[in-house]
Enzyme design. Structure first.
Site, PDB file in Angstrom:
ATOM      1  N   ARG A 190       0.818  -1.223   0.000  1.00 28.12           N
ATOM      2  CA  ARG A 190       0.000   0.000   0.000  1.00 28.12           C
ATOM      3  C   ARG A 190       0.844   1.262   0.000  1.00 28.12           C
ATOM      4  O   ARG A 190       0.365   2.328  -0.382  1.00 28.12           O
ATOM      5  CB  ARG A 190      -0.991  -0.017   1.157  1.00 28.12           C
ATOM      6  CG  ARG A 190      -2.033  -1.121   0.950  1.00 28.12           C
ATOM      7  CD  ARG A 190      -3.179  -1.086   1.896  1.00 28.12           C
ATOM      8  NE  ARG A 190      -2.803  -0.907   3.278  1.00 28.12           N
ATOM      9  CZ  ARG A 190      -3.654  -0.854   4.272  1.00 28.12           C
ATOM     10  NH1 ARG A 190      -4.939  -0.988   4.052  1.00 28.12           N
ATOM     11  NH2 ARG A 190      -3.238  -0.694   5.509  1.00 28.12           N
ATOM     12  N   GLU A 198       5.547  -9.331  15.231  1.00 24.76           N
ATOM     13  CA  GLU A 198       4.968  -9.679  16.517  1.00 24.76           C
ATOM     14  C   GLU A 198       4.749 -11.188  16.633  1.00 24.76           C
ATOM     15  O   GLU A 198       4.998 -11.784  17.661  1.00 24.76           O
ATOM     16  CB  GLU A 198       3.645  -8.928  16.705  1.00 24.76           C
ATOM     17  CG  GLU A 198       3.083  -9.049  18.098  1.00 24.76           C
ATOM     18  CD  GLU A 198       1.851  -8.184  18.289  1.00 24.76           C
ATOM     19  OE1 GLU A 198       1.229  -8.309  19.345  1.00 24.76           O
ATOM     20  OE2 GLU A 198       1.515  -7.385  17.388  1.00 24.76           O
TER      21      GLU A 198
END
Length: 172
Positions: free
Chosen positions: A60, A97
């Site tokens: 994006r 993460e």
């Protein structure tokens, strides 16, 4: 009528999984006037950094990177997932993460000594942007600053980006 870019970002609860509030940029992209305003503001900031190149992060970041580079008069380099760029690339593996990922940049698109601005749509945890900065450093260049459409402030991504300017048009 004054356009407020924030009015063109939808909040979608529980997407892509329960507990996540997704910020959807589709309405912004669907409005030529709002999108143009966002691109103008991002380009103005990118130019103010004194960078000589713009680096956009897949995927994006490409949506904003191309028109911002054009408006700012800067060359555009792409940082992509592995295997998407031809020729010789520099690769970095980095932790997420929950897992890991990798990014690549093509050799020769950024010269040693160059100051670059890094652009992406959203600053969240900062891992991808920080990995991109590491790629830039491996090429002998430096980061003049970061440019984002939006920042998810509660995720602390800014703290991973070092001692350079970080700018976002919107803070959530």
């Amino acid at each position: 009528m004054t356009i407020q870019i924030s009015e063109y970002i939808d909040a979608i609860p529980d997407f892509p999984k329960p507990g996540i509030l997704f910020r959807d940029i589709s309405p912004l992209l669907n409005s030529p006037e709002a999108f143009s305003l966002a691109v103008d503001q991002l380009a103005d900031y990118a130019k103010s950094l004194g960078a000589s190149s713009l680096v956009a992060i897949e995927s994006r970041g490409f949506i904003f990177g191309a028109p911002v580079a054009l408006r700012a008069g800067l060359p555009l380099a792409l940082v992509r997932k592995p295997g998407k760029l031809p020729g010789t690339t520099e690769r970095i593996d980095y932790g997420l993460e929950y897992g890991s990922d990798a990014l690549e940049i093509k050799h020769g698109v950024i010269q040693a000594g160059t100051r670059v601005a890094i652009i992406d749509d959203v600053l969240a945890t900062g891992g991808t942007a920080a990995a991109t900065a590491s790629l830039i450093a491996r090429l002998g260049a430096s980061v003049a600053g970061y440019v984002f459409l939006a920042e998810l402030c509660g995720l602390g991504g800014r703290s991973k980006l070092g001692d350079v300017p970080v700018h976002s048009l919107l803070d959530f």
